[in-house]
Design a protein around this motif. Structure first.
Motif, PDB file in Angstrom:
ATOM      1  N   PHE A  18       6.173  -6.695  27.322  1.00  8.44           N
ATOM      2  CA  PHE A  18       7.597  -6.691  26.997  1.00  8.44           C
ATOM      3  C   PHE A  18       8.406  -6.748  28.284  1.00  8.44           C
ATOM      4  N   GLY A  19       9.609  -7.275  28.196  1.00  8.33           N
ATOM      5  CA  GLY A  19      10.489  -7.361  29.357  1.00  8.33           C
ATOM      6  C   GLY A  19      10.927  -5.993  29.838  1.00  8.33           C
ATOM      7  N   SER A  20      11.057  -5.049  28.918  1.00  6.90           N
ATOM      8  CA  SER A  20      11.487  -3.694  29.266  1.00  6.90           C
ATOM      9  C   SER A  20      11.156  -2.759  28.106  1.00  6.90           C
ATOM     10  N   GLU A  21      11.368  -1.480  28.332  1.00  6.06           N
ATOM     11  CA  GLU A  21      11.164  -0.491  27.267  1.00  6.06           C
ATOM     12  C   GLU A  21      12.128  -0.754  26.114  1.00  6.06           C
ATOM     13  N   ASP A  22      13.368  -1.161  26.445  1.00  4.47           N
ATOM     14  CA  ASP A  22      14.350  -1.487  25.403  1.00  4.47           C
ATOM     15  C   ASP A  22      13.903  -2.674  24.556  1.00  4.47           C
TER      16      ASP A  22
END
Length: 156
Positions: A18-22
């Motif tokens: 994923f690009g980030s946790e968000d």
């Protein structure tokens, strides 16, 4: 890029990028994160060890601390069930490559091959459990296979 160790409600373990946790949280909330083995969207994040390059500034990057067998934790070590899952996927993909999908005609084609009415070949298809039992009672070898969504896709 964030790499997460994930697990579905059926205990299948897999990795997600994923690009980030968000990004992970948003995709999970929208039901877009699914198990590659069973398609389950009830996913939980598992503990994972970060990869740290602590020796990046040192000259001797190949030297490691000695570890006795059975001691310590290897970073990046796969979980016990992960290799079994990978083997299952490889075997199922191999079966798909080396067999013909005859769909709902499975029982008829299996019987015809068994009785010499058509040439033998590897087939797969769909039939009811009752008809599968009838085939077995007739001496026709059949084996039920799981329908895994990941078989049709390349896993990244």
């Amino acid at each position: 890029m964030k790499v997460l160790n994930l697990q579905c409600a059926h205990q299948h373990e897999f990795e997600g990028w994923f690009g980030s946790e968000d990004d992970f949280t948003n995709q999970l909330a929208r039901g877009q994160v699914g198990c590659p083995l069973c398609g389950d969207t009830q996913i939980q994040k598992m503990l994972s060890a970060p990869r740290l390059n602590l020796r990046a500034g040192r000259e001797d990057k190949t030297k490691a601390l000695p570890v006795e067998p059975g001691q310590g934790v290897e970073l990046g070590h796969t979980a016990p069930g992960s290799e079994l899952q990978a083997q299952l996927l490889r075997a199922m993909r191999q079966l798909l490559v080396n067999s013909e999908d005859v769909g709902e005609r499975f029982a008829d084609q299996a019987r015809a091959m068994h009785h010499g009415e058509m040439d033998q070949r590897n087939i797969r298809g769909r039939t009811s459990p009752e008809v599968a039992l009838e085939l077995i009672e007739e001496g026709i070898e059949v084996m039920p296979l799981p329908s895994l969504p990941a078989l049709k896709e390349t896993l990244q």
